[in-house]
Design a protein around this motif. Structure first.
Motif, short mmCIF file in Angstrom:
data_model
loop_
_atom_site.label_atom_id
_atom_site.label_comp_id
_atom_site.label_asym_id
_atom_site.label_seq_id
_atom_site.Cartn_x
_atom_site.Cartn_y
_atom_site.Cartn_z
N ILE A 24 3.09 2.03 -8.83
CA ILE A 24 2.66 0.88 -8.03
C ILE A 24 3.87 0.37 -7.26
CG2 ILE A 24 1.81 -1.50 -8.10
CD1 ILE A 24 0.44 -0.77 -10.77
N CYS A 25 3.69 0.09 -6.00
CA CYS A 25 4.73 -0.55 -5.20
C CYS A 25 4.38 -2.03 -5.05
CB CYS A 25 4.82 0.08 -3.81
SG CYS A 25 5.23 1.84 -3.82
N ASP A 31 0.84 -1.20 0.00
CA ASP A 31 0.00 0.00 0.00
C ASP A 31 0.88 1.26 0.00
OD1 ASP A 31 -0.03 1.44 2.85
OD2 ASP A 31 0.10 -0.73 3.20
N PRO A 32 0.37 2.35 -0.59
CA PRO A 32 1.19 3.55 -0.80
C PRO A 32 1.82 4.11 0.47
CG PRO A 32 -0.81 3.69 -2.11
CD PRO A 32 -0.96 2.49 -1.23
N GLN A 33 1.06 4.17 1.56
CA GLN A 33 1.61 4.76 2.78
C GLN A 33 2.78 3.94 3.30
OE1 GLN A 33 -1.24 5.42 5.91
NE2 GLN A 33 0.29 6.15 7.37
N SER A 35 11.69 -3.46 1.08
CA SER A 35 12.24 -2.63 0.00
C SER A 35 11.48 -2.95 -1.28
CB SER A 35 13.74 -2.90 -0.18
OG SER A 35 14.27 -2.08 -1.21
N PRO A 36 10.27 -2.39 -1.44
CA PRO A 36 9.44 -2.73 -2.60
C PRO A 36 10.02 -2.22 -3.91
CG PRO A 36 8.47 -0.91 -1.37
CD PRO A 36 9.62 -1.42 -0.54
N GLY A 37 9.69 -2.91 -5.00
CA GLY A 37 10.01 -2.40 -6.32
C GLY A 37 8.99 -1.35 -6.72
N ILE A 38 9.43 -0.39 -7.54
CA ILE A 38 8.54 0.70 -7.97
C ILE A 38 8.26 0.50 -9.47
CG2 ILE A 38 8.15 3.18 -8.00
CD1 ILE A 38 8.72 1.97 -5.21
N TYR A 39 6.99 0.50 -9.81
CA TYR A 39 6.54 0.26 -11.17
C TYR A 39 5.68 1.42 -11.64
CZ TYR A 39 7.76 -4.55 -9.85
OH TYR A 39 8.43 -5.67 -9.40
N MET A 40 5.80 1.77 -12.92
CA MET A 40 4.92 2.78 -13.48
C MET A 40 3.53 2.17 -13.70
SD MET A 40 6.91 5.28 -13.40
CE MET A 40 5.54 6.35 -13.86
N ARG A 41 2.49 2.91 -13.31
CA ARG A 41 1.11 2.44 -13.43
C ARG A 41 0.61 2.73 -14.85
NH1 ARG A 41 -2.77 1.29 -9.61
NH2 ARG A 41 -1.49 2.17 -7.92
N ILE A 76 6.55 8.69 -3.70
CA ILE A 76 5.78 7.72 -4.46
C ILE A 76 4.38 8.27 -4.68
CG2 ILE A 76 4.95 5.35 -4.55
CD1 ILE A 76 8.01 5.70 -4.54
N ASP A 77 3.98 8.37 -5.93
CA ASP A 77 2.65 8.87 -6.27
C ASP A 77 1.78 7.68 -6.65
OD1 ASP A 77 0.37 9.99 -7.30
OD2 ASP A 77 1.40 11.47 -8.56
N PRO A 78 0.84 7.27 -5.79
CA PRO A 78 0.04 6.08 -6.07
C PRO A 78 -0.83 6.21 -7.31
CG PRO A 78 -0.83 7.26 -4.18
CD PRO A 78 0.47 7.89 -4.51
N ALA A 79 -1.08 7.44 -7.76
CA ALA A 79 -1.86 7.61 -8.99
C ALA A 79 -1.05 7.22 -10.22
CB ALA A 79 -2.34 9.05 -9.10
#
Length: 323
Positions: free
Chosen positions: A230-231, A198-200, A274-280, A224-227
């Protein structure tokens, strides 16, 4: 060393390419040597989607009209390395059918991407091939498919690629059927389940890691912008170097995969918290449609019924009937 903005799949398993429609290895060539650079996914007969940081040093040769990889020399100046090619649907990079290999003649980076800073977002690019790919395509959430509900147990969130299988992994090498030398972090397509974060929680974990690794100055203002992002990944399984640009999908056994993300960046690979960051991808569906001309079709059925394992607790031909 941190795997920053260069993110095989760690903690995964060998994948069946039929479960990854349109999966791509983006490769550079030098003489008889072939080098896997990044992942991508075919989203139409002529266009592939990848990460912008994967194509920063690629230029279109003005004489040939083809994409060429350039690499920095010891002084940081870009020097021609070799032509770029795109290979679709390979289970192993040592066996790539000729009709699945394409040169590239156009690259469109997202206008909001800042070169060298995948962590600032908008890390997407579109690649136009010479010729047509007539095989299966990746369905994009918000454009050519609808993501299943990520909160239900039947949905898997999975990443795939030809990247490192361990954080400090070495290159795998071999010769394909034409005698060319092929080098990649993983010669086999690998996949791994990466639960959404989750974003927080993701923001807190990334902030903690930035402080822990002393990256406060380098990462000033990073959020991180959840809009738009994606984490995913809670440790143990993760994308890594060589997976950048590849697909993050949400899939159910019944409905097949829908691509919800593109591998962008991370701090380390498969480390705890340590999540990966993905473009939504759904956030960029308008831009993708404008560049490629893809018509929205949210109800496109999958091209086949996937053969991957059902989630635990599901047996063939049975469904819960309710309480």
């Amino acid at each position: 060393m941190l795997a920053l903005a260069t993110a095989c799949v760690i903690g995964g398993r060998e994948a069946n390419p039929e479960d990854w429609p349109g999966v791509v290895s983006l490769q550079s060539q030098q003489g008889r040597n072939i080098y896997h650079e990044c992942g991508a996914a075919m989203i139409s007969a002529e266009w592939a989607l990848t990460a912008a940081h994967c194509v920063e040093t690629i230029r279109i040769d003005s004489d040939l009209g083809r994409a060429v990889q350039y690499l920095p020399d010891g002084r940081g100046e870009l020097k021609r390395f070799g032509p770029l090619q795109l290979v679709v649907g390979a289970g192993t990079l040592l066996e790539t059918p000729k009709d699945a290999t394409f040169p590239v003649d156009r690259i469109v980076m997202h206008p909001g991407y800042e070169a060298g800073h995948a962590e600032l977002g908008n890390d997407l690019a579109l690649i136009h091939i010479v010729g047509r790919w007539d095989g299966p395509l990746s369905r994009l959430d918000g454009l050519t498919g609808r993501s299943p509900d990520l909160s239900v147990p039947e949905t898997e969130v999975v990443v795939a690629g030809y990247g490192n299988t361990e954080e400090q992994g070495s290159q795998e090498e071999g010769f394909n059927r034409t005698g060319r030398h092929v080098s990649a972090p993983s010669l086999a397509l690998m996949e791994g389940i990466v639960p959404p974060v989750d974003p927080q929680t993701c923001r807190q974990q990334i902030a903690t890691l930035i402080d822990k690794y002393g990256l406060d100055e380098e990462f000033a203002g990073v959020s991180i912008d959840p809009a738009l992002q994606i984490c995913a990944g809670t440790g143990g399984t993760d994308s890594c170097q060589g997976d950048s640009g590849g697909p993050l999908v949400a899939r159910t056994w019944a409905d097949g995969p829908v691509q919800i993300g593109v591998v962008s960046w991370g701090l380390g690979c498969a480390r705890p918290d340590s999540p990966g960051i993905y473009m939504r991808v759904s956030a960029y569906s308008g831009w993708i449609a404008d560049v490629t001309g893809i018509e929205p079709d949210l109800d496109t059925p999958p091209a086949h019924h996937p053969e991957y394992d059902r989630p635990a607790g599901r047996e063939t031909g049975t469904e819960d009937a309710g309480d």
